[in-house]
Design a protein around this motif. Structure first.
Motif, short mmCIF file in Angstrom:
data_model
loop_
_atom_site.label_atom_id
_atom_site.label_comp_id
_atom_site.label_asym_id
_atom_site.label_seq_id
_atom_site.Cartn_x
_atom_site.Cartn_y
_atom_site.Cartn_z
N MET A 190 -10.65 -16.85 -2.02
CA MET A 190 -9.35 -17.26 -2.53
C MET A 190 -9.53 -18.44 -3.49
SD MET A 190 -6.02 -18.14 -0.28
CE MET A 190 -4.45 -18.00 -0.99
N GLN A 191 -8.82 -18.39 -4.58
CA GLN A 191 -8.95 -19.39 -5.63
C GLN A 191 -8.18 -20.65 -5.25
OE1 GLN A 191 -7.33 -17.99 -9.34
NE2 GLN A 191 -8.99 -18.90 -10.51
N SER A 192 -8.82 -21.82 -5.42
CA SER A 192 -8.13 -23.08 -5.14
C SER A 192 -7.02 -23.29 -6.17
CB SER A 192 -9.10 -24.25 -5.18
OG SER A 192 -9.44 -24.58 -6.52
N SER A 193 -6.08 -24.15 -5.83
CA SER A 193 -4.96 -24.38 -6.74
C SER A 193 -5.45 -25.03 -8.03
CB SER A 193 -3.88 -25.18 -6.05
OG SER A 193 -3.79 -26.48 -6.45
N GLN A 194 -6.48 -25.86 -7.95
CA GLN A 194 -7.03 -26.49 -9.16
C GLN A 194 -7.68 -25.44 -10.05
OE1 GLN A 194 -9.66 -29.78 -8.44
NE2 GLN A 194 -10.16 -30.02 -10.59
N ASP A 195 -8.46 -24.55 -9.46
CA ASP A 195 -9.10 -23.48 -10.23
C ASP A 195 -8.06 -22.56 -10.86
OD1 ASP A 195 -11.60 -24.46 -9.56
OD2 ASP A 195 -11.92 -23.04 -7.93
N GLN A 196 -7.03 -22.25 -10.09
CA GLN A 196 -5.96 -21.39 -10.59
C GLN A 196 -5.26 -22.06 -11.77
OE1 GLN A 196 -2.74 -20.71 -7.83
NE2 GLN A 196 -2.05 -18.88 -8.93
N PHE A 197 -4.98 -23.35 -11.65
CA PHE A 197 -4.34 -24.11 -12.72
C PHE A 197 -5.19 -24.09 -13.98
CE2 PHE A 197 -3.86 -28.16 -15.01
CZ PHE A 197 -2.53 -28.09 -15.36
N VAL A 198 -6.46 -24.41 -13.85
CA VAL A 198 -7.37 -24.44 -15.00
C VAL A 198 -7.42 -23.07 -15.67
CG1 VAL A 198 -9.78 -24.73 -15.70
CG2 VAL A 198 -8.73 -26.39 -14.17
N SER A 199 -7.52 -22.03 -14.87
CA SER A 199 -7.58 -20.67 -15.40
C SER A 199 -6.31 -20.32 -16.18
CB SER A 199 -7.79 -19.69 -14.25
OG SER A 199 -7.75 -18.37 -14.71
N LEU A 200 -5.16 -20.63 -15.61
CA LEU A 200 -3.88 -20.32 -16.27
C LEU A 200 -3.70 -21.15 -17.55
CD1 LEU A 200 -1.59 -20.03 -13.13
CD2 LEU A 200 -2.09 -18.20 -14.78
N ILE A 201 -4.10 -22.41 -17.51
CA ILE A 201 -3.98 -23.26 -18.70
C ILE A 201 -4.88 -22.73 -19.81
CG2 ILE A 201 -4.57 -25.57 -19.62
CD1 ILE A 201 -1.85 -25.49 -18.19
N GLN A 202 -6.10 -22.35 -19.46
CA GLN A 202 -7.01 -21.80 -20.48
C GLN A 202 -6.45 -20.51 -21.06
OE1 GLN A 202 -10.67 -21.61 -18.24
NE2 GLN A 202 -11.34 -23.61 -18.97
N GLU A 203 -5.89 -19.68 -20.22
CA GLU A 203 -5.33 -18.40 -20.67
C GLU A 203 -4.15 -18.60 -21.60
OE1 GLU A 203 -3.10 -14.56 -18.63
OE2 GLU A 203 -4.42 -15.79 -17.40
N HIS A 204 -3.37 -19.66 -21.39
CA HIS A 204 -2.16 -19.90 -22.16
C HIS A 204 -2.26 -21.14 -23.06
CE1 HIS A 204 -0.83 -17.36 -18.78
NE2 HIS A 204 -0.02 -16.85 -19.68
N SER A 205 -3.46 -21.54 -23.42
CA SER A 205 -3.65 -22.76 -24.21
C SER A 205 -2.99 -22.66 -25.59
CB SER A 205 -5.14 -23.08 -24.37
OG SER A 205 -5.79 -22.05 -25.09
N GLY A 206 -2.85 -21.45 -26.10
CA GLY A 206 -2.20 -21.28 -27.40
C GLY A 206 -0.77 -21.80 -27.41
N ILE A 207 -0.07 -21.66 -26.31
CA ILE A 207 1.30 -22.16 -26.21
C ILE A 207 1.31 -23.67 -26.39
CG2 ILE A 207 3.22 -22.55 -24.58
CD1 ILE A 207 2.57 -19.80 -23.35
N ILE A 208 0.38 -24.34 -25.73
CA ILE A 208 0.32 -25.80 -25.80
C ILE A 208 0.08 -26.25 -27.24
CG2 ILE A 208 -0.94 -27.85 -25.04
CD1 ILE A 208 -1.58 -26.26 -22.43
N TYR A 209 -0.94 -25.69 -27.86
CA TYR A 209 -1.28 -26.10 -29.23
C TYR A 209 -0.18 -25.76 -30.22
CZ TYR A 209 -5.95 -27.18 -27.56
OH TYR A 209 -6.99 -27.72 -26.89
N LYS A 210 0.44 -24.60 -30.05
CA LYS A 210 1.49 -24.18 -30.97
C LYS A 210 2.67 -25.15 -30.94
CE LYS A 210 1.92 -19.96 -31.16
NZ LYS A 210 1.98 -18.64 -30.63
N ILE A 211 3.13 -25.49 -29.75
CA ILE A 211 4.28 -26.38 -29.63
C ILE A 211 3.95 -27.78 -30.15
CG2 ILE A 211 5.90 -27.48 -28.03
CD1 ILE A 211 5.54 -24.97 -26.25
N ILE A 212 2.79 -28.28 -29.76
CA ILE A 212 2.41 -29.62 -30.23
C ILE A 212 2.33 -29.64 -31.75
CG2 ILE A 212 0.53 -31.31 -30.28
CD1 ILE A 212 -0.01 -30.59 -27.32
N ASN A 213 1.70 -28.64 -32.35
CA ASN A 213 1.57 -28.60 -33.81
C ASN A 213 2.91 -28.43 -34.51
OD1 ASN A 213 -1.20 -28.94 -33.72
ND2 ASN A 213 -1.61 -26.76 -33.73
#
Length: 164
Positions: free
Chosen positions: A1-24
């Protein structure tokens, strides 16, 4: 079972484009972008325990990023000045505009913050119900705003020499 930290990192990496797009979309200064990126990651991590999965992770993340960016900008004294220059009138065509895509980005950046958020979500393919959930406004209001924003963007693009 994936830890919550690992799950968070995985989801953030998968959706990093959203972060960069909004910031830019909201910040032009590279150093400020880095600061906001760090703040976004911190706020997302602090809020992650409250993500219940009732909406898509991307919808939840979009809301966290948008709220963090807008809050950060309001706190920044220089943000007020840059926002005044960005929003509203398009009376010149910057040299950086080389095609319709650049012109659209410039026009979207010139919109008020809420309108910019609405049209960006719309262009990303979010349904009006998802946009209303992210921004906390009614779905009908989103539809009306999108219609009005499109008209404003058409006018801005005409002033820049694009569109019919």
């Amino acid at each position: 079972m994936q830890s919550s930290q690992d799950q968070f990192v995985s989801l953030i990496q998968e959706h990093s484009g959203i972060i960069y797009k909004i910031i830019n979309l909201y910040v032009d200064d590279q150093e400020e972008r880095r600061d906001i990126h760090q703040e976004v990651l911190l706020q997302a991590w602090k809020s992650f325990t409250r993500f219940e999965g009732k909406s898509k992770f991307s919808t939840w993340l979009y809301r966290v990023v948008l709220n963090t960016v807008l809050t950060f900008r309001r706190k920044s004294s220089s943000a007020h000045n840059s926002r005044e220059l960005m929003e509203g009138d398009i009376s010149y065509k910057p040299a950086s505009i080389k095609d319709e895509s650049d012109a659209l980005l410039f026009a979207v950046k010139s919109l008020p913050e809420v309108d910019r958020s609405i049209i960006t979500l719309h262009l990303e393919g979010y349904a009006n119900t998802e946009v209303s959930e992210i921004l906390g406004i009614s779905s009908n209001h989103v539809g009306v705003k999108i219609h009005r924003i499109k008209k404003v963007l058409e006018e801005k693009l005409k002033k820049l020499g694009y569109g019919s």
